[in-house]
Design a protein around this motif. Structure first.
Motif, short mmCIF file in Angstrom:
data_model
loop_
_atom_site.label_atom_id
_atom_site.label_comp_id
_atom_site.label_asym_id
_atom_site.label_seq_id
_atom_site.Cartn_x
_atom_site.Cartn_y
_atom_site.Cartn_z
N TYR A 226 0.82 -1.21 0.00
CA TYR A 226 0.00 0.00 0.00
C TYR A 226 0.86 1.27 0.00
N TYR A 227 2.13 1.12 -0.32
CA TYR A 227 3.05 2.26 -0.36
C TYR A 227 2.90 3.14 0.87
N THR A 228 2.86 2.49 2.02
CA THR A 228 2.65 3.18 3.28
C THR A 228 3.81 2.89 4.23
N ASP A 229 3.89 3.65 5.31
CA ASP A 229 4.87 3.37 6.36
C ASP A 229 4.29 2.29 7.28
N TRP A 230 4.98 1.16 7.38
CA TRP A 230 4.47 0.03 8.13
C TRP A 230 4.76 0.17 9.62
N GLU A 231 3.90 -0.45 10.41
CA GLU A 231 4.08 -0.47 11.86
C GLU A 231 5.13 -1.49 12.28
#
Length: 459
Positions: A183-188
């Motif tokens: 999701y082209y996001t910063d992962w937790e």
């Protein structure tokens, strides 16, 4: 291994049925926070160092020797490097020269090092502007669920190279070729395989940080890779990344001059989590590894519908969706299948269900946007069309006037470029017309009957 065990993946038939269920739900049931009136705060804006851009590989052999991209994930390279010697039959070089394995003129494959992702090297394909490259704005193209590592990427499935590189000609283009199921996001949390490049280097995925901070600093500006003085930029996403680009606009206000989102589901919390699950599970990951608790702060921050009110000042937004009904790019007689009747099964069944769900999502988002006072978005709701690249190519053409306006180009000229490019594509990809579809099946049936009759006559 992650502290969260991977969730068991349901059978494909169950997952498709679940997606169909989403498409049948009432509009107000697709996501939480329907009104979009409670935006979630952006992440802390700490200073971020730029990415490091390594020199472009001179040849395909040089790129392969680095091994930072697994060879089976680099099918896009055939569009970056020549596949045959460009010589005449008598052995003399053609006017533009070039030998197999050498880079095409204004294209480059760059290994870009991301500080936030543990110095992981990200493959990035660039196309330098043909006209006035030192004054050209930048267009970022994001791939879908597989991040470009399979065949589903902008180079292999569309005429993006010709359109942006030649028919438009005055934009610099950046296409990351990694990020599958992220999701082209910063992962937790970290993930044992999705975090790594081909050389097994990397840390927790930090795609928003990379794409909105590290990479633009490295690409743009007089000291950037392109050496361009322009501070204008646009970003385009499709399918998985269609929601991501809207989140980028919301959480990085004023950063983009134009945003285009093709066939996505802007909502990613509440009932819409089921679609997110289907994507991340393909990478043997979980929603919680990516965003933490469902309905938690990180998950809500990455829901474009929850934060839609933040788009009030974002101009030049284009959003599209089809209905899921088969259209011109789905039929055997059309430009994509060219007489392959079996090829219609996937878009008709799976692609139709997915696009039907994105259509519901997009209508719900539109209602939430209007309720939040965001009334300037340009929507393209197609009467037909499944979840496939033929329609995103149409969107690539169709959204150009919106993108061009944001980048400071003449909109009238952009409309003319759009129309000419679309007409050129259709001229070069006409399909097989009446020779396909039902006539094709009828001919095959008739041929089988004739062969059977001939065999019976010989007995």
């Amino acid at each position: 291994m992650s502290t969260h065990a991977a969730r068991r993946v349901a059978p494909r038939s169950v997952r498709v049925a679940a997606a169909a269920l989403v498409a049948t739900l009432p509009l107000t049931a697709v996501a939480v926070n329907y009104g979009g009136t409670t935006p979630v705060a952006s992440a802390d804006e700490a200073a971020v160092a730029p990415a490091e851009v390594n020199p472009a590989f001179a040849t395909q052999a040089d790129a392969e020797a680095n091994s930072y991209v697994p060879e089976d994930e680099a099918g896009w390279r055939q569009w970056v490097y020549r596949q045959a010697d460009e010589t005449n039959e008598d052995g003399t070089p053609k006017p533009d020269g070039g030998k197999a394995g050498e880079r095409y003129g204004r294209m480059e494959e760059l290994a870009v090092t991301s500080p936030s992702m543990g110095n992981r090297q990200i493959p990035v394909v660039t196309i330098r502007a043909k006209d006035n490259p030192k004054d050209a704005p930048t267009v970022y193209l994001l791939n879908g669920a597989d991040g470009g590592t399979g065949r589903a990427n902008w180079l292999q499935q569309t005429s993006a190279l010709e359109f942006y590189g030649n028919e438009i000609g005055n934009v610099n283009v950046v296409i990351p070729m990694a990020g599958a199921f992220s999701y082209y996001t910063d992962w937790e949390q970290s993930h044992p395989t999705l975090d790594k490049d081909g050389n097994d280097v990397g840390g927790k995925q930090m795609w928003e940080t990379f794409l909105t901070k590290e990479l633009p600093q490295a690409m743009e500006g007089s000291n950037g890779h392109f050496g361009s003085s322009s501070d204008k930029r646009a970003i385009i996403g499709m399918s998985m990344s269609a929601s991501s680009v809207l989140v980028y606009g919301e959480q990085n206000p004023g950063f983009y001059n134009a945003i285009a989102s093709y066939s996505g589901c802007p909502a990613t919390t509440g009932v819409a989590e089921i679609g997110v699950d289907q994507v991340v599970q393909r990478g043997n990951a979980t929603y919680e590894q990516m965003w933490g608790a469902r309905g938690g702060a990180t998950a809500l921050r990455n829901d474009a519908q929850v934060n839609v009110g933040k788009l009030k000042d974002q101009q030049n937004i284009y959003i599209s969706a089809g209905t899921g009904l088969m259209g011109e790019h789905d039929v055997p007689s059309g430009d994509r299948l060219r007489g392959n009747p079996v090829g219609s099964i996937t878009p008709a069944v799976e692609g139709g269900v997915i696009e039907g769900a994105t259509n519901v999502c997009t209508h719900t988002f539109k209602a939430a946007a209007e309720k939040a006072g965001v009334n300037h978005i340009e929507y393209n709701f197609r009467n037909t069309g499944t979840h496939q690249w033929g329609y995103w190519q149409d969107d690539m053409f169709g959204s150009w006037p919106t993108i061009a306006r944001g980048l400071g180009f003449d909109e009238t000229q952009a409309v003319a470029t759009r129309d000419k490019a679309a007409a050129t594509y259709l001229d070069n990809n006409q399909g097989i017309g009446n020779a396909g579809s039902l006539p094709l099946l009828t001919d095959a049936f008739q041929q089988a009957q004739e062969e059977q009759a001939a065999a019976n006559g010989e007995q």
